[in-house]
Design a protein around this motif. Structure first.
Motif, PDB file in Angstrom:
ATOM      1  N   ARG A  56       0.811  -1.211   0.000  1.00 41.05           N
ATOM      2  CA  ARG A  56       0.000   0.000   0.000  1.00 41.05           C
ATOM      3  C   ARG A  56       0.847   1.265   0.000  1.00 41.05           C
ATOM      4  NH1 ARG A  56      -2.449   0.579   4.570  1.00 41.05           N
ATOM      5  NH2 ARG A  56      -4.135   1.951   3.815  1.00 41.05           N
ATOM      6  N   GLN A  57       2.005   1.246   0.671  1.00 33.79           N
ATOM      7  CA  GLN A  57       2.805   2.460   0.760  1.00 33.79           C
ATOM      8  C   GLN A  57       4.173   2.361   0.076  1.00 33.79           C
ATOM      9  OE1 GLN A  57       1.438   1.292   3.912  1.00 33.79           O
ATOM     10  NE2 GLN A  57      -0.348   2.582   3.560  1.00 33.79           N
ATOM     11  N   PHE A  58       4.526   1.196  -0.406  1.00 32.22           N
ATOM     12  CA  PHE A  58       5.891   1.049  -0.923  1.00 32.22           C
ATOM     13  C   PHE A  58       5.893   0.138  -2.146  1.00 32.22           C
ATOM     14  CE2 PHE A  58       9.911  -1.502  -0.709  1.00 32.22           C
ATOM     15  CZ  PHE A  58      10.774  -0.480  -1.106  1.00 32.22           C
ATOM     16  N   SER A  59       6.620   0.563  -3.185  1.00 33.39           N
ATOM     17  CA  SER A  59       6.789  -0.297  -4.358  1.00 33.39           C
ATOM     18  C   SER A  59       8.246  -0.235  -4.794  1.00 33.39           C
ATOM     19  CB  SER A  59       5.880   0.140  -5.505  1.00 33.39           C
ATOM     20  OG  SER A  59       6.233   1.427  -5.979  1.00 33.39           O
ATOM     21  N   LEU A  60       8.713  -1.371  -5.310  1.00 39.90           N
ATOM     22  CA  LEU A  60      10.105  -1.473  -5.735  1.00 39.90           C
ATOM     23  C   LEU A  60      10.164  -2.373  -6.960  1.00 39.90           C
ATOM     24  CD1 LEU A  60      13.200  -1.032  -5.112  1.00 39.90           C
ATOM     25  CD2 LEU A  60      13.069  -3.177  -3.817  1.00 39.90           C
ATOM     26  N   SER A  61      10.895  -1.949  -7.973  1.00 38.23           N
ATOM     27  CA  SER A  61      11.109  -2.796  -9.146  1.00 38.23           C
ATOM     28  C   SER A  61      12.598  -2.845  -9.449  1.00 38.23           C
ATOM     29  CB  SER A  61      10.332  -2.275 -10.356  1.00 38.23           C
ATOM     30  OG  SER A  61      10.810  -1.013 -10.771  1.00 38.23           O
ATOM     31  N   LEU A  62      13.053  -4.047  -9.801  1.00 35.91           N
ATOM     32  CA  LEU A  62      14.448  -4.280 -10.163  1.00 35.91           C
ATOM     33  C   LEU A  62      14.475  -4.996 -11.499  1.00 35.91           C
ATOM     34  CD1 LEU A  62      15.850  -5.628  -6.769  1.00 35.91           C
ATOM     35  CD2 LEU A  62      16.609  -3.524  -7.891  1.00 35.91           C
ATOM     36  N   ALA A  63      15.443  -4.646 -12.336  1.00 35.90           N
ATOM     37  CA  ALA A  63      15.610  -5.340 -13.608  1.00 35.90           C
ATOM     38  C   ALA A  63      17.086  -5.404 -13.937  1.00 35.90           C
ATOM     39  CB  ALA A  63      14.847  -4.618 -14.729  1.00 35.90           C
TER      40      ALA A  63
END
Length: 900
Positions: free
Chosen positions: A668-675
């Motif tokens: 709900r408060q945090f998103s993270l994407s790695l590639a």
């Protein structure tokens, strides 16, 4: 000038790095935190939550776009670390790069490696989107090759821009902005229902601003803004199953663009000047500046009228000294109409996007960027211009099958494009005085006499005539050399009388993109595209440079003698860029056909509801084409105008194999994407200016060791057996993007990209294994131009409530930290840009009475001085003089908004 990865940059990176864990901890401490608004994208041809899309995509919301001051795609640099958009000698030539890969240069014959779409409609080149965009809904930036979801295929990525659509609520808005450089921007729009099933929207933008450069010779400013946009839309929704959106827009620019300054030591320290490129390279510490009189070409330039001030001021002074009477004035018109039809049959959804666009740009220029009158283009109908007339049709069907175990999509795409390019580049009134001096400098710098015919005084001629015991410095050929210099001295106000290049292309494609739900948490995505492309080319030339023809008849016999270098130098300058009356009345025609099968495969898994991991392979493609420049017809010294071969203008299609693994986590408060990614390019299309002509070359690698023969000055060494041809460009790296909303009214984003986008060690030209052009001999093993290894972006938005009336404050900051990179596509050392940080900010009051907002803003807060591109100063560049197109300085102002 900032130092490499300056203190400010390191501080920014450190703050961002420590901010994430601190804010993440704050989530647990504040149970009243508001959830992030879920970002919905259509990156896979369907509406999906961003966190559920197993591809590398950056989504920028309307709020972020407004706060960051995004009015054209260049401002997206601040919010997407893997993206770099820049422009050079003409804004129509704007280039977008993703992961360091993009189309370089000013040649409209090359399509963009990064495709740009506005409301699903393809823009023929990236530069076509360097204009006002009006109010936006969102922007999606897809990284890596694209093509299985529809539209035009691309080899490096895609920018999809979605404008604000009509709604069935009556509303309106207006905004007025005033800033430094006398900037004034007015934006307004109204949205109105025209019944229960029809709604309309009209938006308009007008922007006017003084230029960033002062032309001290003609007492005017350059790189100004004078542009407007009008966009009208209709939305027809007779039922819940059927919708039709029609969009029509018209924009116009009448601006002077684009000036350049001389590169000085504050940008290019002397230790960087490329060693071994020519006899005037001076890499040693303490050597004279590129623009000092210790550089042999500089006294010639000064003697012919160049203001000393232009050669002594800082690179970033922004006062220019062009030729008197020459103009950078230009005009751009861009208009189009499109219709998007969506119909829900129940089990199947149907989408059709039909569009026609017409884009025209014309630009005059002082093409040599000096006060000398050496090269110019006059504004007007026959000036350097390009016009694209493009019709596109896309259809898609998508739905589900097998109890929702399969999300399928199939479609087709057709594009018909007519491209017309005109040019009228001419040698100026001082070319005949300047060009012979380049030859005489090579003979004996002590004999240079710019005020004399052929740059040789009577005394100088006597010295050369008396050499070798009176036979002459060049033996019996001495009179021919003198005559050749005299003929070269007559090349004044000669050249193109208007040349026209026409290209008609047809693109057919069928594609499919399918998501197979193997289990509730495991998906397999398979996509495929078949594309066929046909390009018909024609050209017609008019030219009055008779000196080229005269000197070819006079000196061609010396090309097989020990005087070949000297005779070739005179001929090369007489026929520079294949400007010759021998082409007058000549026409060319050719056709190119190609087809490609491309596709993608993605395996994604969600071990928990909040976490997804994926791995993918994709193959991308960008069409080949024609170099729309007569200089590519052959070597001007030996060009046979009676046996022109249009195949010399062709370049091959660019292909890429791309591999990626990634993970996305969202709460709900945090998103993270790695590639993490690796992309291998074959037949990479490179366009570079070598100081005389534009070179378009396919770049490949060789799997065998060439023994540095690809790095020497010979055009014949460094070949490779066709069986050993390999990818020539590798882009690999890691990307991270994070968004946090730890407490009420506060959001933070952070992104960092590490990219190693490099040429392989052993480089060749086309797929046959031909040697690399010697002008590109610095490329093997080095990073590509405009491809910094490290880029970081961060933003902070704070919107606290003020009082109980609903009014809110606004504090917004964003920053982009860029590491060192070389701005020149030939990678000469004097074109390197140190790392820098650009910070933008906005502060104000919003929702005043529920209707108004007042905001102060600043772009480039610390007035960071950096360049977009440094390039060889035309004609004088062989003596190591560079010029640069500068990035924008600090701008600031105030904006007042209102809505109803």
């Amino acid at each position: 000038m900032s130092k490499p990865l300056s203190t400010r940059a390191l501080a920014l990176a450190g703050v961002a790095a420590t901010l994430i864990p601190q804010i993440a901890q704050a989530q647990d401490a504040d149970t009243g935190a508001e959830a992030q608004t879920e970002i919905v994208v259509t990156a896979q041809g369907r509406e999906q939550a961003l966190a559920d899309v197993p591809v590398a995509v950056s989504a920028v919301t309307a709020e972020t776009l407004q706060n960051s001051g995004t009015s054209d795609i260049r401002e997206l640099n601040q919010v997407a670390p893997s993206l770099l958009v820049s422009s050079t000698g003409n804004e129509a030539n704007g280039s977008a790069r993703i992961r360091g890969i993009g189309t370089v240069g000013d040649n409209p014959g090359l399509e963009s490696s990064v495709a740009v779409f506005v409301d699903g409609v393809y823009r023929s080149r990236s530069g076509n989107a360097l204009s006002e965009l009006g109010p936006l809904d969102r922007v999606e930036i897809l990284r890596g090759p694209q093509g299985t979801l529809g539209g035009r295929n691309s080899s490096a990525g895609m920018i999809s821009i979605y404008t604000a659509a009509p709604t069935f609520d009556f509303s309106g808005y207006g905004a007025f902005t005033y800033g430094n450089y006398d900037a004034m921007r007015i934006e307004a729009g109204v949205n109105a229902p025209l019944g229960e099933t029809l709604a309309a929207r009209v938006d308009g933008v007008y922007f006017k601003r003084d230029g960033f450069y002062y032309d001290a010779v003609n007492d005017t400013d350059i790189n100004n803004r004078d542009r407007y946009l009008v966009r009208g839309q209709l939305l027809f929704e007779p039922t819940e199953s059927l919708s039709l959106r029609v969009v029509g827009d018209y924009s116009k620019k009448e601006e002077a663009c684009c000036a350049a300054t001389f590169v000085q030591a504050d940008f290019a320290p002397l230790s960087r000047v490329s060693p071994g490129l020519d006899s005037f390279a001076r890499p040693l510490p303490g050597a004279p500046s590129l623009t000092s009189t210790g550089n042999p070409i500089v006294p010639v330039v000064l003697a012919l009228g160049q203001s000393p001030a232009g050669l002594t001021q800082s690179t970033f002074e922004r006062t220019i000294y062009p030729t008197r009477g020459r103009s950078y004035e230009g005009e751009t018109e861009d208009w189009g109409i499109s219709g998007e039809l969506n119909y829900d049959f129940g089990a199947i959804n149907f989408t059709s996007i039909t569009a026609y666009r017409d884009y025209f740009n014309s630009q005059g220029s002082d093409t040599d960027y000096t006060q000398l009158d050496l090269l110019y283009r006059t504004p007007g109908d026959n000036a350097l211009s390009r016009e694209f007339k493009t019709f596109t049709q896309e259809i898609r069907f998508n739905g589900t099958a097998f109890n929702d175990r399969l999300d399928w999509l199939i479609g087709g795409y057709y594009a018909h494009e007519k491209l017309e390019t005109r040019d009228n580049v001419r040698f100026g009134t001082q070319y005949g005085a300047f060009a012979p001096c380049r030859v005489v400098l090579a003979i004996n710098p002590a004999l240079v006499s710019p005020a004399s015919t052929g740059c040789l005084s009577a005394g100088g001629r006597a010295v050369l005539q008396a050499a070798n015991g009176g036979v002459g410095a060049f033996g019996p050929a001495t009179p021919l050399i003198f005559a050749g210099l005299n003929n070269l001295a007559t090349v004044n106000d000669r050249g193109s009388l208007g040349e026209v290049y026409n290209q008609t292309s047809e693109n057919f494609a069928v594609f499919t993109h399918n998501i197979i739900h193997l289990t509730d948490r495991l998906d397999l995505t398979l996509g495929l595209r078949y594309t066929t492309e046909t390009k018909d080319f024609s050209a017609a030339f008019r030219n009055d440079n008779t000196a080229c023809v005269t000197n070819q008849a006079l000196l061609s016999g010396l090309l097989t003698t020990p005087l070949a270098g000297l005779a070739g130098g005179i001929l090369g300058l007489s026929c520079q860029g294949n400007s010759t009356a021998g082409l007058d009345g000549k026409t060319l025609a050719d056709t190119r056909e190609e087809d490609q099968l491309t596709g993608t495969a993605i395996l994604s898994y969600k071990p928990t509801d909040d976490l997804m991991v994926y791995g993918s392979y994709s193959r991308g493609y960008k069409a080949g084409g024609f170099n729309l420049d007569r200089s590519a017809l052959g070597n001007p010294v030996t060009l046979n105008v009676n046996a022109l071969d249009p195949r010399r203008l062709q370049f091959d299609e660019e292909t890429v194999n791309a591999y990626e693994i990634g993970a996305k986590y969202a709460t709900r408060q945090f998103s993270l994407s790695l590639a993490a990614f690796r992309q291998e390019f074959t037949n990479f299309q490179l366009n570079t200016f070598n100081g005389s002509v534009y070179l378009v070359q396919n770049i490949n690698g060789c799997s065998e060791d060439l023994g540095l023969t690809d790095s020497d000055a010979s055009p014949t060494t460094g070949g490779c057996a066709a069986d050993n041809v390999a990818p020539g460009v590798i882009a690999q790296g890691i990307e991270l993007e994070a968004a946090l909303s730890p407490v009420r009214d506060l959001s933070v984003t952070f992104g960092v990209t590490y990219t190693d986008t490099s040429y392989v060690d052993d480089l060749i030209g086309n797929e046959s294994g031909a040697p690399l052009d010697p002008a590109l001999r610095l490329l093997p093993g080095d990073n590509m131009s405009n491809a910094p290894e490290v880029v970081g972006t961060t933003s902070l938005t704070f919107t606290p409530a003020i009082g109980t009336s609903g009014m809110r404050g606004l504090v917004f900051l964003n920053a982009r930290m860029t590491g060192d990179y070389n701005t020149g596509s030939d990678l000469q050392y004097g074109k390197e840009q140190d790392g820098y940080v650009v910070v933008n900010g906005r502060i104000g009051l919003t929702d005043i009475g529920g209707r108004f907002a007042v905001e102060g803003w600043v772009q480039n807060l610390f007035n960071e001085q950096y360049t977009q591109v440094a390039f060889n100063t035309p004609l004088v560049a062989p003596q190591q003089m560079f010029s640069a197109f500068l990035a924008e300085p600090r701008t600031y102002g105030i904006t007042v908004r209102g809505e109803f």
